[in-house]
Design a protein around this motif. Structure first.
Motif, PDB file in Angstrom:
ATOM      1  N   MET A  95     -43.177 -36.088   1.218  1.00  0.00           N
ATOM      2  CA  MET A  95     -43.491 -35.439   2.486  1.00  0.00           C
ATOM      3  C   MET A  95     -43.897 -33.982   2.274  1.00  0.00           C
ATOM      4  SD  MET A  95     -41.229 -36.142   5.894  1.00  0.00           S
ATOM      5  CE  MET A  95     -41.463 -37.780   6.595  1.00  0.00           C
ATOM      6  N   LEU A  96     -43.282 -33.342   1.260  1.00  0.00           N
ATOM      7  CA  LEU A  96     -43.657 -31.961   0.935  1.00  0.00           C
ATOM      8  C   LEU A  96     -45.141 -31.900   0.593  1.00  0.00           C
ATOM      9  CD1 LEU A  96     -42.916 -28.993   0.250  1.00  0.00           C
ATOM     10  CD2 LEU A  96     -42.293 -29.776  -2.045  1.00  0.00           C
ATOM     11  N   ASN A  97     -45.621 -32.934  -0.122  1.00  0.00           N
ATOM     12  CA  ASN A  97     -47.028 -32.964  -0.520  1.00  0.00           C
ATOM     13  C   ASN A  97     -47.988 -33.090   0.662  1.00  0.00           C
ATOM     14  OD1 ASN A  97     -46.360 -32.741  -3.245  1.00  0.00           O
ATOM     15  ND2 ASN A  97     -46.076 -34.961  -3.435  1.00  0.00           N
ATOM     16  N   SER A  98     -47.481 -33.524   1.827  1.00  0.00           N
ATOM     17  CA  SER A  98     -48.358 -33.609   2.999  1.00  0.00           C
ATOM     18  C   SER A  98     -48.441 -32.257   3.727  1.00  0.00           C
ATOM     19  CB  SER A  98     -47.858 -34.688   3.967  1.00  0.00           C
ATOM     20  OG  SER A  98     -46.692 -34.247   4.648  1.00  0.00           O
ATOM     21  N   LEU A  99     -47.611 -31.296   3.301  1.00  0.00           N
ATOM     22  CA  LEU A  99     -47.563 -29.987   3.978  1.00  0.00           C
ATOM     23  C   LEU A  99     -48.194 -28.870   3.159  1.00  0.00           C
ATOM     24  CD1 LEU A  99     -43.879 -30.294   5.213  1.00  0.00           C
ATOM     25  CD2 LEU A  99     -45.928 -30.381   6.655  1.00  0.00           C
ATOM     26  N   THR A 100     -48.134 -29.024   1.828  1.00  0.00           N
ATOM     27  CA  THR A 100     -48.688 -27.988   0.951  1.00  0.00           C
ATOM     28  C   THR A 100     -49.391 -28.655  -0.221  1.00  0.00           C
ATOM     29  OG1 THR A 100     -48.189 -26.007  -0.347  1.00  0.00           O
ATOM     30  CG2 THR A 100     -46.532 -27.758  -0.380  1.00  0.00           C
ATOM     31  N   VAL A 101     -50.447 -27.996  -0.744  1.00  0.00           N
ATOM     32  CA  VAL A 101     -51.137 -28.601  -1.884  1.00  0.00           C
ATOM     33  C   VAL A 101     -50.571 -28.121  -3.210  1.00  0.00           C
ATOM     34  CG1 VAL A 101     -53.331 -29.239  -0.858  1.00  0.00           C
ATOM     35  CG2 VAL A 101     -52.956 -26.872  -1.545  1.00  0.00           C
ATOM     36  N   GLU A 102     -49.888 -26.974  -3.178  1.00  0.00           N
ATOM     37  CA  GLU A 102     -49.401 -26.463  -4.449  1.00  0.00           C
ATOM     38  C   GLU A 102     -47.870 -26.436  -4.506  1.00  0.00           C
ATOM     39  OE1 GLU A 102     -50.200 -21.822  -3.415  1.00  0.00           O
ATOM     40  OE2 GLU A 102     -51.872 -22.941  -4.288  1.00  0.00           O
ATOM     41  N   VAL A 103     -47.317 -27.362  -5.253  1.00  0.00           N
ATOM     42  CA  VAL A 103     -45.886 -27.309  -5.507  1.00  0.00           C
ATOM     43  C   VAL A 103     -45.738 -26.691  -6.898  1.00  0.00           C
ATOM     44  CG1 VAL A 103     -43.758 -28.624  -5.716  1.00  0.00           C
ATOM     45  CG2 VAL A 103     -45.484 -29.331  -4.062  1.00  0.00           C
ATOM     46  N   ILE A 155     -31.681 -24.603   1.869  1.00  0.00           N
ATOM     47  CA  ILE A 155     -32.668 -23.595   1.462  1.00  0.00           C
ATOM     48  C   ILE A 155     -34.065 -24.015   1.917  1.00  0.00           C
ATOM     49  CG2 ILE A 155     -32.989 -24.585  -0.852  1.00  0.00           C
ATOM     50  CD1 ILE A 155     -33.294 -21.621  -1.836  1.00  0.00           C
ATOM     51  N   THR A 156     -34.798 -23.050   2.473  1.00  0.00           N
ATOM     52  CA  THR A 156     -36.148 -23.266   2.990  1.00  0.00           C
ATOM     53  C   THR A 156     -37.135 -22.502   2.127  1.00  0.00           C
ATOM     54  OG1 THR A 156     -35.343 -23.487   5.256  1.00  0.00           O
ATOM     55  CG2 THR A 156     -37.650 -22.849   4.993  1.00  0.00           C
ATOM     56  N   MET A 157     -38.155 -23.210   1.638  1.00  0.00           N
ATOM     57  CA  MET A 157     -39.159 -22.542   0.812  1.00  0.00           C
ATOM     58  C   MET A 157     -40.432 -22.319   1.603  1.00  0.00           C
ATOM     59  SD  MET A 157     -38.902 -24.212  -2.916  1.00  0.00           S
ATOM     60  CE  MET A 157     -37.973 -25.734  -2.888  1.00  0.00           C
ATOM     61  N   VAL A 158     -40.923 -21.073   1.602  1.00  0.00           N
ATOM     62  CA  VAL A 158     -42.185 -20.749   2.269  1.00  0.00           C
ATOM     63  C   VAL A 158     -43.307 -20.885   1.239  1.00  0.00           C
ATOM     64  CG1 VAL A 158     -43.529 -18.908   3.359  1.00  0.00           C
ATOM     65  CG2 VAL A 158     -41.110 -19.227   3.972  1.00  0.00           C
ATOM     66  N   CYS A 159     -44.323 -21.716   1.595  1.00  0.00           N
ATOM     67  CA  CYS A 159     -45.446 -21.937   0.681  1.00  0.00           C
ATOM     68  C   CYS A 159     -46.742 -22.035   1.496  1.00  0.00           C
ATOM     69  CB  CYS A 159     -45.211 -23.221  -0.119  1.00  0.00           C
ATOM     70  SG  CYS A 159     -44.746 -24.642   0.883  1.00  0.00           S
ATOM     71  N   THR A 166     -46.664 -23.043  12.612  1.00  0.00           N
ATOM     72  CA  THR A 166     -46.326 -21.956  11.701  1.00  0.00           C
ATOM     73  C   THR A 166     -46.502 -20.583  12.356  1.00  0.00           C
ATOM     74  OG1 THR A 166     -48.570 -21.917  10.796  1.00  0.00           O
ATOM     75  CG2 THR A 166     -46.974 -23.348   9.704  1.00  0.00           C
ATOM     76  N   GLY A 167     -46.522 -20.565  13.671  1.00  0.00           N
ATOM     77  CA  GLY A 167     -46.645 -19.295  14.390  1.00  0.00           C
ATOM     78  C   GLY A 167     -47.908 -18.534  14.001  1.00  0.00           C
ATOM     79  N   GLY A 168     -48.968 -19.276  13.670  1.00  0.00           N
ATOM     80  CA  GLY A 168     -50.242 -18.638  13.334  1.00  0.00           C
ATOM     81  C   GLY A 168     -50.347 -18.226  11.869  1.00  0.00           C
ATOM     82  N   LEU A 169     -49.310 -18.433  11.084  1.00  0.00           N
ATOM     83  CA  LEU A 169     -49.344 -18.041   9.671  1.00  0.00           C
ATOM     84  C   LEU A 169     -50.041 -19.112   8.820  1.00  0.00           C
ATOM     85  CD1 LEU A 169     -45.667 -16.739   9.211  1.00  0.00           C
ATOM     86  CD2 LEU A 169     -47.733 -15.373   9.575  1.00  0.00           C
ATOM     87  N   GLY A 170     -50.526 -18.707   7.664  1.00  0.00           N
ATOM     88  CA  GLY A 170     -51.141 -19.648   6.730  1.00  0.00           C
ATOM     89  C   GLY A 170     -50.111 -20.275   5.803  1.00  0.00           C
ATOM     90  N   THR A 171     -48.865 -19.960   6.040  1.00  0.00           N
ATOM     91  CA  THR A 171     -47.796 -20.505   5.205  1.00  0.00           C
ATOM     92  C   THR A 171     -46.874 -21.371   6.060  1.00  0.00           C
ATOM     93  OG1 THR A 171     -46.494 -18.526   5.640  1.00  0.00           O
ATOM     94  CG2 THR A 171     -47.766 -18.565   3.590  1.00  0.00           C
ATOM     95  N   VAL A 172     -46.080 -22.208   5.396  1.00  0.00           N
ATOM     96  CA  VAL A 172     -45.114 -23.045   6.110  1.00  0.00           C
ATOM     97  C   VAL A 172     -43.768 -22.996   5.379  1.00  0.00           C
ATOM     98  CG1 VAL A 172     -45.936 -25.133   4.880  1.00  0.00           C
ATOM     99  CG2 VAL A 172     -44.618 -25.364   7.002  1.00  0.00           C
ATOM    100  N   GLY A 173     -42.692 -22.924   6.143  1.00  0.00           N
ATOM    101  CA  GLY A 173     -41.346 -22.992   5.569  1.00  0.00           C
ATOM    102  C   GLY A 173     -40.893 -24.450   5.591  1.00  0.00           C
TER     103      GLY A 173
END
Ligand code: TXA
Ligand code: MG
Length: 329
Positions: A70-78, A94-98, A109-116
């Protein structure tokens, strides 16, 4: 709106999962605090979370997952560091912002290019995400500005009639929200301290980890936008008494309590034993709500040592609750 209040049986978790998938709002237990969930990919549902909480829409949500797929559906770079933290601490607080994928709506994401992103330790939460089949965006399940909910009663108090479903469960084991860590740069930055502390993270990554104390000027955008709002506020005024000598702090509090009571004020006290950091984390928000319910006029709290990572994380909440009203003893 009629809110379905469901015990977390297998069948009810499936029902609640279907509701999430259908764009409905479901509150659920996690090991940190209760969350208010919506399908992270459903813009309308996410917008309704902001409305239900009365939350400013530039404050991004944490997206909850049940698996690394599921992480892979939210970010391309782990990254290698993310993988190390996931292996060490997930499922857990723990929450990781990526960097986020384009497909994830920016309202989430509140308009941010990142997601926690966080994989919760509570198995009811993970089973719910699995039943929904989608990542679940979820802020804490309280009305914005109020203490975070650590018991089902807190969630019912704040959100009954405002959301589609409340999945109940036990009291949250940790009691304060997850550590939020920005993993987008070379040096990881803790944006919100939690029970997983800097030392522990630094040991796993074998590198320096920085703490962002959120001390930014008003016209700058804080890295964790949640930091800029008045938070965890009890109804009463609150003062923190801080000092190295535990006994001296306690007697200062008792003296002040007596004085205020002689003026006819109702006074609540928050005291945790020295070194009882985990317990302080577990009880702090519940204690604030308890004192609110008692209708006290004034809360006097003993500060915790910030040298301990958990003490530091609890003090972060305590200071905000008190509006940074501190008396050194
Ligand atoms: O333990 C928790 O984290 C709980 C449970 C429900 O998982 N959730 C929670 O969510 O505390 P919330 O929305 O109350 O707090 C999220 C915090 C806010 O300070 C927000 O600004 C920050 O995380 N945050 C979320 N996404 C971010 C991002 N992309 N960049 C920076 N900060 C982010
Ligand atoms: Mg919150």
């Amino acid at each position: 709106m009629i809110t379905k209040i469901l015990e977390p049986t297998k069948e009810n978790i499936l029902t609640a999962g279907r509701m999430l998938k259908d764009g409905k709002l479901v509150a659920f237990p996690t090991e940190t605090v209760y969350g208010l969930g919506a399908d992270a990919f459903n813009e309308d549902a996410v917008k309704r979370v902001y409305l239900a909480k009365g939350r400013p829409s530039d404050n991004p949500m944490i997206v909850h997952i049940d698996s690394v797929e599921m992480l892979n559906s939210l970010t391309v770079e782990v990254t290698a560091d993310m993988k190390k933290l996931a292996d060490a601490f997930w499922p857990g607080p723990i929450t990781m912002v990526c960097n986020k994928v384009d497909r994830l709506p920016s309202v989430t994401t509140g308009g941010l290019g990142t997601v926690g992103v966080r994989m919760p330790g509570n198995s009811i939460a993970r089973d719910l995400i699995t039943a929904a089949g989608v990542p679940v965006a979820a802020p804490s399940a309280n009305i914005s500005g109020r203490p975070s909910p650590t018991k089902k009663e807190h969630v019912i108090h704040d959100l009954d009639g405002k959301v589609d479903c409340i999945l109940t469960g036990d009291d949250s084991r940790v009691g304060i929200e997850s550590t939020v860590i920005d993993m987008t740069g070379d040096i990881p930055v803790i944006l919100r301290p939690g029970i997983i502390g800097r030392t522990e993270i630094s040991n796993i990554l074998n590198k320096e980890v920085i703490i962002d104390r959120g001390l930014v000027a008003d016209d700058e955008i804080p890295k964790a936008p949640g930091m800029k709002y008045r938070h965890y506020a009890p109804k009463a005024d609150m003062v923190i008494y801080r000092g190295d000598d535990h006994l001296k702090v306690n007697s200062r509090i008792m003296e002040e309590k007596k004085r205020l009571e002689s003026e006819g004020k109702r006074v609540g006290v928050i005291l945790f034993g020295e070194d009882e950091y985990k317990r302080a984390a577990h009880d702090f928000f519940a204690r604030l709500r308890e004192l609110d319910a008692e209708g006290v006029d004034m809360i006097l709290a003993a500060g915790l040592s910030e040298e301990d990572d958990t003490g530091f994380a609890v003090m972060n909440r305590m200071l905000k609750s008190a509006g940074f009203n501190v008396e050194e003893v």
